[in-house]
Scaffold this active site. Structure first.
Site, PDB file in Angstrom:
ATOM      1  N   THR A  12      50.113  30.891  62.254  1.00 26.50           N
ATOM      2  CA  THR A  12      50.944  30.211  63.241  1.00 26.50           C
ATOM      3  C   THR A  12      50.713  28.709  63.124  1.00 26.50           C
ATOM      4  O   THR A  12      49.618  28.265  62.790  1.00 26.50           O
ATOM      5  CB  THR A  12      50.706  30.726  64.680  1.00 26.50           C
ATOM      6  OG1 THR A  12      51.750  30.251  65.528  1.00 26.50           O
ATOM      7  CG2 THR A  12      49.363  30.298  65.238  1.00 26.50           C
ATOM      8  N   CYS A  23      49.026  25.090  73.239  1.00 25.23           N
ATOM      9  CA  CYS A  23      49.045  26.554  73.090  1.00 25.23           C
ATOM     10  C   CYS A  23      47.718  27.037  72.513  1.00 25.23           C
ATOM     11  O   CYS A  23      46.993  26.276  71.880  1.00 25.23           O
ATOM     12  CB  CYS A  23      50.162  26.980  72.132  1.00 25.23           C
ATOM     13  SG  CYS A  23      51.824  26.578  72.679  1.00 25.23           S
ATOM     14  N   HIS A  55      50.593  33.698  69.804  1.00 26.18           N
ATOM     15  CA  HIS A  55      50.715  32.250  70.006  1.00 26.18           C
ATOM     16  C   HIS A  55      51.114  32.064  71.471  1.00 26.18           C
ATOM     17  O   HIS A  55      52.280  32.188  71.830  1.00 26.18           O
ATOM     18  CB  HIS A  55      51.777  31.686  69.064  1.00 26.18           C
ATOM     19  CG  HIS A  55      51.888  30.199  69.095  1.00 26.18           C
ATOM     20  ND1 HIS A  55      51.962  29.466  67.939  1.00 26.18           N
ATOM     21  CD2 HIS A  55      51.963  29.308  70.104  1.00 26.18           C
ATOM     22  CE1 HIS A  55      52.089  28.188  68.252  1.00 26.18           C
ATOM     23  NE2 HIS A  55      52.092  28.078  69.570  1.00 26.18           N
TER      24      HIS A  55
END
Length: 164
Positions: A25, A31, A48
């Site tokens: 990711t 995040c 994520h």
């Protein structure tokens, strides 16, 4: 032997992989990327996570991968269904940067820190040990997990690549 593929996980998304495939990711700012893995069975999942708590959702139905409290249980369930041993699951986490440090006093802007707290709490509650983490700071990250080696590769701008 199966060829290695990279499974890309977008923002507010999740995926499961089995060795030799990799999970990746990009764009982890505030995040948090949560990797759950079963070392013996070479299975892993990556979420994520954008926000800490689905109670923040403004509409129904919620997008489960967006929130820590819904995506972590999903990962546990899907990994178990894919042959992982629930009692052997471990975790690695990365992300949760403070992308706007000059506004760090506002609880709304402290989203990275709140994401880290939520993920850590949920993993502890699920009795999943965190074996490595690279969280906080002010820099975004790209991560890639290898279920075969259990290494999480972390790349930040203008910094050396690290493995945890």
């Amino acid at each position: 032997m199966k060829d290695k593929h990279i499974i890309k996980v977008g923002i507010s998304s999740a995926a499961i992989a089995h060795s030799p495939d990799l999970l990746r990711t990009t764009g982890l700012g505030s995040c948090v990327g949560v990797v759950l893995y079963d070392e013996a069975n070479e299975r892993a999942g990556l979420a994520h996570i954008l926000l800490p708590d689905s109670s923040l959702a403004k509409s129904e139905p919620i997008h489960i991968f967006k929130y820590a409290d819904s995506s972590i249980p999903w990962l546990i369930d899907r990994l178990t269904a894919a042959g992982a041993n629930r009692n052997a699951l471990k975790a690695k986490i990365a992300g949760g940067a403070q992308m706007f440090p000059s506004f760090s006093g506002s609880d709304t802007i402290r989203i990275g820190e709140r994401n880290i707290e939520a993920v850590s709490h949920l993993l502890k509650k699920a009795a999943i040990t965190v074996t490595g983490s690279d969280v906080g700071g002010v820099t975004g990250r790209t991560i890639e997990f290898n279920p075969q080696t259990q290494q999480l590769r972390i790349r930040k701008i203008n910094e050396p690549v690290i493995y945890i």
